[in-house]
Structure formats: C-alpha cells, structure tokens
Design an enzyme around this catalytic site. Structure first.
Site, PDB file in Angstrom:
ATOM      1  N   ASN A 141      -5.026   3.891   7.539  1.00  0.00           N
ATOM      2  CA  ASN A 141      -5.047   3.137   6.289  1.00  0.00           C
ATOM      3  C   ASN A 141      -4.436   3.870   5.103  1.00  0.00           C
ATOM      4  OD1 ASN A 141      -5.790   0.720   4.869  1.00  0.00           O
ATOM      5  ND2 ASN A 141      -7.355   1.934   3.822  1.00  0.00           N
ATOM      6  N   GLU A 191     -12.375  -5.296   9.434  1.00  0.00           N
ATOM      7  CA  GLU A 191     -13.243  -4.950   8.292  1.00  0.00           C
ATOM      8  C   GLU A 191     -14.708  -5.274   8.562  1.00  0.00           C
ATOM      9  OE1 GLU A 191     -11.633  -6.559   4.689  1.00  0.00           O
ATOM     10  OE2 GLU A 191      -9.608  -5.798   5.100  1.00  0.00           O
ATOM     11  N   ASN A 220     -10.679   4.802   2.178  1.00  0.00           N
ATOM     12  CA  ASN A 220      -9.525   4.790   1.279  1.00  0.00           C
ATOM     13  C   ASN A 220      -9.371   6.156   0.652  1.00  0.00           C
ATOM     14  OD1 ASN A 220      -7.522   2.657   0.708  1.00  0.00           O
ATOM     15  ND2 ASN A 220      -9.332   1.340   0.784  1.00  0.00           N
ATOM     16  N   ARG A 269      -6.963   0.939  12.761  1.00  0.00           N
ATOM     17  CA  ARG A 269      -5.625   1.318  12.316  1.00  0.00           C
ATOM     18  C   ARG A 269      -5.741   2.403  11.248  1.00  0.00           C
ATOM     19  NH1 ARG A 269      -4.802  -0.705   7.219  1.00  0.00           N
ATOM     20  NH2 ARG A 269      -5.852  -2.652   6.630  1.00  0.00           N
ATOM     21  N   GLU A 273       0.844  -1.206   0.000  1.00  0.00           N
ATOM     22  CA  GLU A 273       0.000   0.000   0.000  1.00  0.00           C
ATOM     23  C   GLU A 273       0.878   1.255   0.000  1.00  0.00           C
ATOM     24  OE1 GLU A 273      -2.482   1.725  -0.288  1.00  0.00           O
ATOM     25  OE2 GLU A 273      -4.328   0.600  -0.001  1.00  0.00           O
ATOM     26  N   ASP A 309     -10.093   0.946  -4.231  1.00  0.00           N
ATOM     27  CA  ASP A 309      -9.135   0.989  -3.128  1.00  0.00           C
ATOM     28  C   ASP A 309      -8.463   2.361  -3.124  1.00  0.00           C
ATOM     29  OD1 ASP A 309      -6.892   0.336  -1.318  1.00  0.00           O
ATOM     30  OD2 ASP A 309      -7.464  -1.743  -1.616  1.00  0.00           O
TER      31      ASP A 309
END
Length: 286
Positions: A98, A117, A144, A96, A15, A193
């Site tokens: 992201n 999730e 996202n 957390r 990521e 995403d």
C-alpha cells in the site's frame, strides 16, 4: 489555503506521490498505472503495471523499486519492465502493498493491507539490501505511511480505520520499537491516509473523506491546513526546485455517482506552496 488542480488524471485510487530528481512520480493503485510528471516541460509519462502498484522509490542502482501487489519489484523506466525482488504475503492472496518510505540508511519500510479492507492482515515490513523482514508493528486492516523523520530515528505508522498515528523509534540496525501515541482523530476529519515528514520533522497527513491535508509539528500540534475541492486526499509529496511545492494525489474510489457529479476533479493531482521544505528522498539500498 486551498489546493489548486494540476493534472487531470481521474485516478480510481491515486497514491504514492514522490519527488525524484526533477519529476513527480505517482500511481493509480486500482488502475495499475505508474505516472511521471516533469514540471519543467509539462510532460506526463505513464506505464502499465502487471498488478496493483502502491509506490515507487529511487534505488542506488539508478532504476526504481516499485511496490506491486505480490511484493517489491525492480522497475526500469527505459524498458517498462518489472522484476520481482521478493514475494510478500503469498499465503494472503487478497493482500497488496500500500505505501512506503525510505530511511537515511536506504532501508525501505512498507506496509501491506487487505484489498477488501476487512481482515487485519496488514503488516509493516523492512526491505534492507534485498532482504525482507517483518517489523514488530501490530497487524491492522489498512496500513498507511510509514513516514520517516529526517534524522531516521522515528517512524510514524497510520492505522487508517482506527484513525490513529503511532510513533516508533528506529535503532541503528533498522529495528522498529514499540508504539507511542502520536495523533488520534474523530470522524469529523475523515480517515488519516498517507503521511510524510518535512525537513523540520513536521508530519503532513492526507485525509481520506476529509477534504483536507494538515501538517502537525513533532509534538503533534496542528500548524497548517489545506482544503481541497474533492473529499478523498490520499498522500502529499514535497518537491520542486526548492522542495517547497506540495503535490497531492486523490481518489474517486468509493464515491457515488452523485458525489462524482459534485466532485468532477476527484482522482486528479493538486498542488499548493509550503513554507517548510521537504527532504531529498535517499535511494534505496536494494
């Protein structure tokens, strides 16, 4: 167009690719690792993080700011040390950080999410000169982006599980306005995403489970599609000397043993050329 393999990483959850100076930085969130790739000499440096790490951005202080699970931290590549700036969601230990973006004023907009999730506990926050505040964007399970338009007046927020991207005005003080629909997807494309904006205000969207990344213009019309030999594309960065080289992170997370046999490059970093350049990432003011 098809993306070509660049770096064999095998990340569980690659990521946060970002071009800083002459190097590509990215993370493996679940592997708790930060990477720097310097194309000029082929070097690949890496650092272990003490927690899940979602992103890094440049800072006006010459170091980096990293999004760890507990909150933004200052990071020194020279020493590998992380120093916490602020604590986020202390009452939500499963959350957390992201993804993140920096606006032209140096403010960092970043999202949180439930690591399992399931819970709609993900919020979008703003870090401005060391102070964190929550934006008015509604909580979701997986945030996202956000992506910031080149002029700093618009923010694009992804609700990954709802498969929607909304657009929000940003005023001079950095306050984020109400949601306006921008894009909505069906199950055929996978889940949207990570997102970024290029220099023309186009929005690149990576599709988790979609085998592709696509570019949309400011009116939401698709202009480009790039196919991948792996299914889980997580985010695009635009870099290189002219900011016309795209880099894409991918993930092995959630793939069965059979799927991994069919996708031996899952979790690696890919590249492809683009026509419209990216933008230089401004240093954060924190």
């Amino acid at each position: 167009m098809r993306a070509e393999p660049l770096l064999s990483i095998g990340a569980e959850l690659g990521e946060g690719p970002i071009w800083i100076d002459d190097a590509l930085w990215f993370v493996d969130i679940k592997g708790r690792r930060l990477y720097r790739h310097t194309p000029a000499n082929g070097a690949l440096d890496q650092w272990d993080a003490p927690e899940y790490i979602g992103w890094v951005v440049p800072s006006v202080h010459g170091d980096l700011i990293a999004g760890l699970q507990s909150g933004p931290h200052r990071f020194s590549p020279e020493t590998g040390a992380f120093a916490q700036i602020a604590e986020i969601d202390a009452h939500l230990p499963a959350n957390r950080l992201n993804d993140a973006a920096v606006d032209p004023a140096g403010r960092i907009f970043f999202g949180t999410m439930d690591n399992d999730e399931r819970a709609a506990s993900g919020r979008v926050y703003r870090l401005d000169a060391g102070t964190v505040s929550a934006t008015a964007i509604n909580p979701v399970v997986i945030t996202n982006g956000p992506a910031i338009a080149p002029d700093g007046t618009r923010l694009y927020h992804v609700d990954t599980l709802a498969r929607t991207i909304t657009m929000h005005a940003i005023d001079a003080a950095g306050d984020v306005g109400a949601a306006a629909p921008f894009l909505a997807f069906t199950g055929d494309e996978g889940h949207p995403d990570g997102v970024i904006c290029d220099s023309a205000g186009g929005v690149w969207v990576a599709f988790y489970g979609g085998w592709a990344a696509r570019r949309y213009d400011a009116d939401g019309r698709q202009t480009d599609e790039v196919r991948f030999p792996v299914s889980n594309i997580t985010k695009i960065a635009l870099g290189g000397a002219d900011l016309r080289t795209a880099y894409a992170t991918t993930a092995r997370q959630g793939l069965s043993a059979e799927a991994l046999d069919d996708q031996p490059l899952a979790g690696d970093v890919f590249t492809f050329p683009v026509t419209i350049a990216g933008t230089t990432i401004p240093p954060a003011n924190s």
